[in-house]
Design a protein around this motif. Sequence first.
Motif, PDB file in Angstrom:
ATOM      1  N   LEU A   1       0.863  -1.048  -0.108  1.00 59.44           N
ATOM      2  CA  LEU A   1       0.004   0.012   0.056  1.00 59.44           C
ATOM      3  C   LEU A   1       1.019   1.290  -0.320  1.00 59.44           C
ATOM      4  CD1 LEU A   1      -2.716  -0.954   2.791  1.00 59.44           C
ATOM      5  CD2 LEU A   1      -2.925  -1.494   0.459  1.00 59.44           C
ATOM      6  N   LYS A   2       0.560   2.309  -0.805  1.00 61.79           N
ATOM      7  CA  LYS A   2       1.125   3.670  -0.608  1.00 61.79           C
ATOM      8  C   LYS A   2       0.211   4.608   0.298  1.00 61.79           C
ATOM      9  CE  LYS A   2       4.500   2.571  -3.394  1.00 61.79           C
ATOM     10  NZ  LYS A   2       6.071   2.881  -2.915  1.00 61.79           N
ATOM     11  N   ILE A   3       0.565   5.108   1.045  1.00 63.69           N
ATOM     12  CA  ILE A   3      -0.254   5.943   1.965  1.00 63.69           C
ATOM     13  C   ILE A   3       0.526   7.247   1.934  1.00 63.69           C
ATOM     14  CG2 ILE A   3      -0.935   6.127   4.511  1.00 63.69           C
ATOM     15  CD1 ILE A   3      -2.007   3.612   3.143  1.00 63.69           C
ATOM     16  N   LEU A   4      -0.460   8.200   1.904  1.00 63.59           N
ATOM     17  CA  LEU A   4      -0.123   9.629   2.041  1.00 63.59           C
ATOM     18  C   LEU A   4       0.695   9.957   3.172  1.00 63.59           C
ATOM     19  CD1 LEU A   4      -3.371  11.267   0.330  1.00 63.59           C
ATOM     20  CD2 LEU A   4      -0.856  11.541  -0.478  1.00 63.59           C
ATOM     21  N   ARG A   5       1.651  10.730   3.017  1.00 67.83           N
ATOM     22  CA  ARG A   5       2.542  11.502   4.149  1.00 67.83           C
ATOM     23  C   ARG A   5       2.807  12.851   3.837  1.00 67.83           C
ATOM     24  NH1 ARG A   5       8.333   8.316   3.155  1.00 67.83           N
ATOM     25  NH2 ARG A   5       8.716   9.265   1.093  1.00 67.83           N
ATOM     26  N   GLU A   6       3.191  13.404   4.739  1.00 64.88           N
ATOM     27  CA  GLU A   6       3.720  14.926   4.626  1.00 64.88           C
ATOM     28  C   GLU A   6       4.837  15.074   3.796  1.00 64.88           C
ATOM     29  OE1 GLU A   6       4.790  16.954   8.016  1.00 64.88           O
ATOM     30  OE2 GLU A   6       2.813  17.729   8.644  1.00 64.88           O
ATOM     31  N   ASP A   7       4.658  15.741   2.615  1.00 69.88           N
ATOM     32  CA  ASP A   7       5.730  16.089   1.613  1.00 69.88           C
ATOM     33  C   ASP A   7       5.630  17.628   1.371  1.00 69.88           C
ATOM     34  OD1 ASP A   7       7.307  16.065  -0.666  1.00 69.88           O
ATOM     35  OD2 ASP A   7       6.308  15.256  -1.818  1.00 69.88           O
ATOM     36  N   LYS A   8       6.633  18.250   1.807  1.00 75.54           N
ATOM     37  CA  LYS A   8       6.577  19.737   1.895  1.00 75.54           C
ATOM     38  C   LYS A   8       6.948  20.354   0.356  1.00 75.54           C
ATOM     39  CE  LYS A   8       7.742  20.348   6.761  1.00 75.54           C
ATOM     40  NZ  LYS A   8       8.644  20.884   7.654  1.00 75.54           N
TER      41      LYS A   8
ATOM     42  N   LEU B   1      -0.227  17.887   0.948  1.00 72.67           N
ATOM     43  CA  LEU B   1      -0.625  18.428   2.329  1.00 72.67           C
ATOM     44  C   LEU B   1      -1.994  18.817   2.193  1.00 72.67           C
ATOM     45  CD1 LEU B   1       2.683  20.534   2.839  1.00 72.67           C
ATOM     46  CD2 LEU B   1       2.180  18.239   3.873  1.00 72.67           C
ATOM     47  N   HIS B   2      -2.622  19.425   1.497  1.00 71.38           N
ATOM     48  CA  HIS B   2      -3.952  19.819   1.376  1.00 71.38           C
ATOM     49  C   HIS B   2      -4.708  18.548   1.519  1.00 71.38           C
ATOM     50  CE1 HIS B   2      -4.188  24.257   0.957  1.00 71.38           C
ATOM     51  NE2 HIS B   2      -3.140  24.055  -0.060  1.00 71.38           N
ATOM     52  N   ILE B   3      -4.667  17.323   0.897  1.00 66.57           N
ATOM     53  CA  ILE B   3      -5.479  16.238   0.985  1.00 66.57           C
ATOM     54  C   ILE B   3      -5.474  15.625   2.415  1.00 66.57           C
ATOM     55  CG2 ILE B   3      -5.535  13.717   0.338  1.00 66.57           C
ATOM     56  CD1 ILE B   3      -6.553  15.438  -2.033  1.00 66.57           C
ATOM     57  N   ILE B   4      -4.098  15.846   2.907  1.00 68.38           N
ATOM     58  CA  ILE B   4      -4.052  15.253   4.614  1.00 68.38           C
ATOM     59  C   ILE B   4      -4.778  15.935   5.316  1.00 68.38           C
ATOM     60  CG2 ILE B   4      -2.300  15.037   6.283  1.00 68.38           C
ATOM     61  CD1 ILE B   4      -0.125  13.984   4.364  1.00 68.38           C
ATOM     62  N   LYS B   5      -4.794  17.285   5.022  1.00 67.71           N
ATOM     63  CA  LYS B   5      -5.909  18.198   5.690  1.00 67.71           C
ATOM     64  C   LYS B   5      -7.285  17.776   5.709  1.00 67.71           C
ATOM     65  CE  LYS B   5      -2.582  22.336   5.780  1.00 67.71           C
ATOM     66  NZ  LYS B   5      -2.643  23.726   5.126  1.00 67.71           N
ATOM     67  N   TRP B   6      -7.697  17.573   4.368  1.00 63.94           N
ATOM     68  CA  TRP B   6      -9.049  17.116   4.235  1.00 63.94           C
ATOM     69  C   TRP B   6      -9.262  15.888   5.046  1.00 63.94           C
ATOM     70  CZ3 TRP B   6      -9.202  17.712  -2.098  1.00 63.94           C
ATOM     71  CH2 TRP B   6      -9.066  18.902  -2.331  1.00 63.94           C
ATOM     72  N   ILE B   7      -8.535  14.812   4.988  1.00 62.77           N
ATOM     73  CA  ILE B   7      -8.788  13.496   5.639  1.00 62.77           C
ATOM     74  C   ILE B   7      -9.013  13.628   6.975  1.00 62.77           C
ATOM     75  CG2 ILE B   7      -7.600  11.389   6.154  1.00 62.77           C
ATOM     76  CD1 ILE B   7      -6.253  11.395   3.356  1.00 62.77           C
TER      77      ILE B   7
END
Length: 280
Positions: free
Chosen positions: A65-72, A78-84
């Motif tokens: 699995l590929k899981i989203l992580r912080e990538d500056k 980063l926006h998608i992570i905030k949405w989640i």
Amino acid sequence: MATAQLSRSIRLHKETVFPSQITNEHESLIMVKKLFATSISCITYLRGLFPESSYGERHLDDLSLKILREDKKCPGSLHIIKWIQGCFDALEKKYLHMAVLTLYTNPKEPEKVTEIYQFKFKYTKEGAAMDFDSSSTSFESGTNSEDIKKTSVLLIRKLYILMQNLGPLPNDVILTMKLHYYNEVTPNDYQPPGFKEGVNSHVLLFEGEPVNLQVGLVSTGFHSMKVKVTTEATRVSDLENNLYQENSTTEIAHQGLDYDDDEEECDNHDNLRSDSSIDR
């Protein structure tokens, strides 16, 4: 605009991709959150929305699995992570009815979409469930923790198959996530982190011919989550045969937003009040 900043990424460790047992509402909520985050990560990765650096790798059975992580270096991820995380807040409060991730190409016509991902949530008297939309057949787990895990793995596997077999997206797309709430319990001024007040409209247009891909349902006895993918017909020319070869129950139907199975409930209790968008 975002209402809060995230200080950490979504972390799904190898040994805890999904909880080992689900015996109460708290464990169920953790399960639904992780299943939702894993699904969004799967969609954005396999549709090529963000670079490899925006993902970490986790393993679930034989799935990588590929899981989203912080990538500056990639503000979009980063926006998608905030949405989640915003969706997590609404789930915890039992406000969230549906999260709709849409992709479109013309910033002046956000209602004219090229792909839609719908996640519907329900909360039972016992707890919560995550429902992957399925009109004729569903994978609905019982209260057995092992059965719930097997059902969740099956849904992620089906989602991977779908994403791997869809035709490519246009080169430039814009992502928007819209949240619909259960109005009877949601305060009028509620906005989760990362979202702003949205326009109450269920009208979405496709430039081409849309088809719906019904994925399935996971229910924990406390929460449920349901997912439906809507895309253009030209992207699914080889999809059905591939899925049937995998013994999939995925059904393709011509529909709009998913209000067919509980339309009355949506008319009385559901309202779009939050949205947010980013350029890929």
